[in-house]
Design a protein around this motif. Sequence first.
Motif, PDB file in Angstrom:
ATOM      1  N   GLN A   1      25.337 117.564 -56.028  1.00 58.51           N
ATOM      2  CA  GLN A   1      23.916 117.463 -56.351  1.00 58.51           C
ATOM      3  C   GLN A   1      23.713 117.354 -57.855  1.00 58.51           C
ATOM      4  N   HIS A   2      24.426 118.174 -58.604  1.00 57.45           N
ATOM      5  CA  HIS A   2      24.289 118.167 -60.062  1.00 57.45           C
ATOM      6  C   HIS A   2      24.676 116.804 -60.625  1.00 57.45           C
ATOM      7  N   SER A   3      25.774 116.266 -60.139  1.00 54.26           N
ATOM      8  CA  SER A   3      26.252 114.969 -60.613  1.00 54.26           C
ATOM      9  C   SER A   3      25.228 113.871 -60.342  1.00 54.26           C
ATOM     10  N   ILE A   4      24.692 113.847 -59.141  1.00 48.86           N
ATOM     11  CA  ILE A   4      23.698 112.835 -58.771  1.00 48.86           C
ATOM     12  C   ILE A   4      22.421 113.016 -59.582  1.00 48.86           C
ATOM     13  N   GLN A   5      21.949 114.248 -59.675  1.00 49.41           N
ATOM     14  CA  GLN A   5      20.713 114.521 -60.412  1.00 49.41           C
ATOM     15  C   GLN A   5      20.860 114.173 -61.891  1.00 49.41           C
ATOM     16  N   LYS A   6      22.045 114.404 -62.428  1.00 45.79           N
ATOM     17  CA  LYS A   6      22.280 114.106 -63.840  1.00 45.79           C
ATOM     18  C   LYS A   6      22.121 112.606 -64.107  1.00 45.79           C
ATOM     19  N   VAL A   7      22.715 111.783 -63.243  1.00 47.64           N
ATOM     20  CA  VAL A   7      22.634 110.333 -63.431  1.00 47.64           C
ATOM     21  C   VAL A   7      21.192 109.855 -63.251  1.00 47.64           C
TER      22      VAL A   7
ATOM     23  N   THR B   1      25.368 104.934 -69.331  1.00 49.38           N
ATOM     24  CA  THR B   1      26.795 104.642 -69.452  1.00 49.38           C
ATOM     25  C   THR B   1      27.562 105.955 -69.362  1.00 49.38           C
ATOM     26  N   ALA B   2      28.880 105.862 -69.299  1.00 49.00           N
ATOM     27  CA  ALA B   2      29.716 107.067 -69.273  1.00 49.00           C
ATOM     28  C   ALA B   2      29.473 107.903 -70.528  1.00 49.00           C
ATOM     29  N   THR B   3      29.292 107.237 -71.658  1.00 51.42           N
ATOM     30  CA  THR B   3      29.025 107.941 -72.915  1.00 51.42           C
ATOM     31  C   THR B   3      27.704 108.703 -72.833  1.00 51.42           C
ATOM     32  N   ASP B   4      26.709 108.086 -72.218  1.00 49.85           N
ATOM     33  CA  ASP B   4      25.405 108.745 -72.068  1.00 49.85           C
ATOM     34  C   ASP B   4      25.520 110.024 -71.253  1.00 49.85           C
ATOM     35  N   LEU B   5      26.471 110.033 -70.311  1.00 54.82           N
ATOM     36  CA  LEU B   5      26.585 111.160 -69.375  1.00 54.82           C
ATOM     37  C   LEU B   5      27.538 112.248 -69.839  1.00 54.82           C
ATOM     38  N   GLU B   6      28.200 112.022 -70.979  1.00 57.04           N
ATOM     39  CA  GLU B   6      29.112 113.033 -71.492  1.00 57.04           C
ATOM     40  C   GLU B   6      28.347 114.316 -71.736  1.00 57.04           C
ATOM     41  N   GLU B   7      29.030 115.439 -71.480  1.00 56.56           N
ATOM     42  CA  GLU B   7      28.401 116.739 -71.728  1.00 56.56           C
ATOM     43  C   GLU B   7      28.037 116.835 -73.194  1.00 56.56           C
TER      44      GLU B   7
END
Length: 132
Positions: free
Chosen positions: A97-103, A115-121
């Motif tokens: 859920q966290h992964s989906i909600q984050k995107v 992008t992957a960079t946008d999603l980095e912690e």
Amino acid sequence: MATKIEEKTRELCQTIVEQPEMSSIRRRIDTFLADSGARGQYEAVMSKGNALHEKQHSGQPLDGVEVAEFEKHRDELLKNPVARAFLDAQEELHGMQHSIQKVVSKTFELGRVPTATDLEEGSCGHGCGCHH
């Protein structure tokens, strides 16, 4: 007639359900729900934990005996393989859920697919307040 977003949301949900780990998660949850002993143990620990939290939140001191009793019951719960599997399944679902909600949240924030960079912690940006 369904909108494109509704259609794609249903497709996403179908994809989630079809993931191999979902059948494992569902099986562990169903096993737990069918085990009244494990459910009772879980409910007792949650109830005691909530009572301690409320007591602490209201500024009352926690008694060492009641904390030790809670920890004893929690440890017993974690030793129960059905309860442990249920707790692990819950954690896995939460991670999905966290992964989906984050995107999705990042998509709304950026106005584009992240992008992957946008999603980095890390910090979400100026004024976010998330304190990563």
